[in-house]
Scaffold this active site. Structure first.
Site, short mmCIF file in Angstrom:
data_model
loop_
_atom_site.label_atom_id
_atom_site.label_comp_id
_atom_site.label_asym_id
_atom_site.label_seq_id
_atom_site.Cartn_x
_atom_site.Cartn_y
_atom_site.Cartn_z
N HIS A 77 0.84 -1.22 0.00
CA HIS A 77 0.00 0.00 0.00
C HIS A 77 0.87 1.26 0.00
O HIS A 77 0.45 2.31 0.50
CB HIS A 77 -0.94 0.04 1.21
CG HIS A 77 -1.68 -1.24 1.44
ND1 HIS A 77 -2.92 -1.48 0.93
CD2 HIS A 77 -1.31 -2.37 2.10
CE1 HIS A 77 -3.31 -2.70 1.28
NE2 HIS A 77 -2.35 -3.27 1.99
N SER A 99 14.51 20.99 -16.79
CA SER A 99 13.30 21.76 -16.98
C SER A 99 13.67 23.05 -17.70
O SER A 99 14.74 23.62 -17.47
CB SER A 99 12.68 22.08 -15.62
OG SER A 99 11.88 23.25 -15.70
N LYS A 108 15.88 21.20 -11.66
CA LYS A 108 15.21 19.94 -11.94
C LYS A 108 16.08 18.94 -12.69
O LYS A 108 16.86 19.30 -13.57
CB LYS A 108 13.93 20.19 -12.76
CG LYS A 108 12.84 20.89 -12.02
CD LYS A 108 12.33 20.16 -10.80
CE LYS A 108 11.44 18.99 -11.13
NZ LYS A 108 10.13 19.37 -11.67
N GLU A 148 9.26 8.02 -17.02
CA GLU A 148 7.86 8.44 -17.14
C GLU A 148 7.29 8.00 -18.49
O GLU A 148 6.12 7.60 -18.59
CB GLU A 148 7.75 9.96 -17.00
CG GLU A 148 8.07 10.44 -15.59
CD GLU A 148 8.22 11.94 -15.54
OE1 GLU A 148 7.23 12.62 -15.27
OE2 GLU A 148 9.34 12.45 -15.79
#
Ligand code: ARG
Length: 475
Positions: free
Chosen positions: A168, A289, A295, A302
């Site tokens: 979980h 970024s 970043k 992804e």
């Protein structure tokens, strides 16, 4: 009244595989819809390979003279050279079969018209696509194997490092980093086995099935099978040209691989976040970024996660393509190749990037040590200890819960709780000495096969190596 205008020029070149029955050429809008060359042109090698085998079979059956067969075979090789040199670029032909035949007429003249004897584009395209899938499938197996090898290699170097395992997405119990990596290994290993299984069925030769009813000339299908590298010949001509279940299987295996990759990607995205900080991704596999200078984004992972969406959609598309089709070939089936090519192309993109990311992972030992230094992760071990002291597990579970609550209330670690609190939670905590659980002892106590003890993980690694040496363990 339509008038018979004779052979109608196709846009660009005029070659058509059909037309005698028609008084008008296809409307431009239909032509546009019907054309599959932009997709199936990549089958040109397989189309030539299949045609050369067909020439051989026609010659053996004495449908072609030896001289004609030699001319056609040499012509097909020259067509291959021309396509290699760009002859398919911007061609206006209906499909790859039409393009090859047009170029063959160019090369050898009228005898080209004998090549299509006894053969339909229905058995031709099914043969081409299976040949392509046999090759691409073997490449996919190699790519998957390399990714699995990278996971096993990485696991081998981090056998002593511990990490929280989550259920979980809440801390559950400590495990070895190697154990977590190998969990992903086994999922992908089963995909290798599934792929190998599906590929066995791909290697069935449809050629010789004609349009639907087989071939009226005595061609030797066993010869065709051997020359083209298939494992067996199809048993039924209608089935051979009228099913694409093998495409569904490959697209499904691709979707499951994509799904497994998305879960590996997700773990890595989470574990490399500032919040977790367990691992650093190789810099070359992250991106910046345009606005925020700090970043370092996990775009590759992804995308591995995101690409799974389309792969999953392709399974539904492949099944829906076949659902309710009348038996035999239907033009709907032309759509199969976009699905097949798309699914495999996607994996050929995603797998190497994922493999390199895995190979370049740098684990942060102190962040991992901080994360596993958590009393909660050892709660099950404390309950197990009470069980060893004769307490029924359900009672032990409650006792450890009480103990953790006491520590919470007093805002201290378990080790800082006084004896009085331990015996309040359960008297057996003191009988036999206060337990001193540790993450190391926790993983070592799980020595069953498939568990986290060093010996068990070493045995698992040996099994992984054995699986890598075969087509996938499948276990
Ligand atoms: N381009 C077609 C396909 O990919 C080739 C088979 C055409 N057959 C036919 N009967 N029109 O399926």
């Amino acid at each position: 009244m339509p008038t018979d205008t004779g052979a109608q020029p196709a846009p660009g070149d005029g070659h058509r595989l059909w037309g005698g029955r028609f008084s008008v050429p296809p409307a431009p809008a239909l032509e546009e819809l019907n054309r599959s060359l932009p997709v199936d042109r990549r089958l040109w090698r397989e189309d030539i390979q299949g045609s050369r085998a067909w020439v051989l079979a026609l010659a053996r059956a004495e449908v072609l003279s030896q001289a004609e067969a030699r001319v056609l075979d040499a012509g097909l090789m020259r067509v291959a050279d021309r396509i290699e040199a760009g002859a398919a670029e911007g061609a206006a032909d209906e499909d790859i079969h039409t393009l090859v035949e047009r170029l063959l007429y160019d090369e050898v003249g009228e005898v080209a018209g004998k090549l299509h004897t006894g053969r339909s584009r229905n058995d031709q395209v099914a043969t081409d696509a299976r040949l392509w899938a046999m090759q691409a499938g073997a490449r996919l197996q190699a790519e998957l194997r390399a990714l699995c090898a990278a996971l096993a290699d990485r696991a081998e170097t981090v056998i002593d490092l511990l990490i929280p395992a989550y259920t979980h997405l809440r801390r559950a119990q400590p495990v070895r980093v190697a154990h977590w990596l190998l969990a992903h290994f086994w999922a992908l290993d089963r995909d290798r086995a599934r792929l190998g299984d599906a590929l066995q069925r791909v290697a069935t030769l449809p050629l010789g099935s004609g349009a639907i009813a087989g071939c009226a000339f005595g061609i030797d299908r066993t010869l065709l099978k051997d020359v083209l590298g298939f494992e067996r010949i199809s048993e039924n001509s209608m089935d051979a040209v009228g099913d694409r279940d093998w495409v569904v299987e490959l697209v499904f295996v691709a979707a499951l691989i994509g799904t497994h990759l998305s879960r590996l990607a997700e773990d890595l995205i989470v574990y490399s976040s500032e919040e977790f900080g367990f691992v650093r991704l190789p810099e070359a596999y992250t991106t910046g970024s345009s606005l925020m200078p700090q970043k370092r984004n996990p775009d590759g992972l992804e995308l591995a996660r995101g690409k799974a969406a389309r792969l999953i959609g392709d399974v539904a598309a492949a099944l829906t393509l076949l659902k309710g089709l009348p038996s035999g070939y239907n033009k709907d089936m032309q759509e199969d190749k976009e699905l097949l090519f798309g699914a495999l192309d996607t994996l050929f993109n995603v797998i190497p990037a994922t493999r390199e990311t895995v190979a370049g992972l740098a684990f942060d030992e102190s962040a991992l040590a901080r994360a596993v230094d958590d009393d909660g992760l050892l709660a099950t071990d404390l309950a197990d200890e009470l069980v060893r002291r004769g307490v029924p597990f359900r009672e032990a579970h409650g006792a450890v819960g009480r103990l953790l609550r006491l520590a919470d209330e007093r805002r201290v670690r378990l080790a800082e709780l006084p004896d009085e609190a331990w015996s309040q939670a359960h008297p057996k905590f003191l009988a036999g000495g206060r337990p001193h659980p540790s993450p190391e002892a926790s993983v070592e106590s799980r020595a069953v096969p498939g568990g986290t003890a060093r010996g068990a993980v070493e045995a698992q690694l040996a099994a992984a190596r054995a699986a890598l040496a075969s087509g996938g363990h499948g276990g």
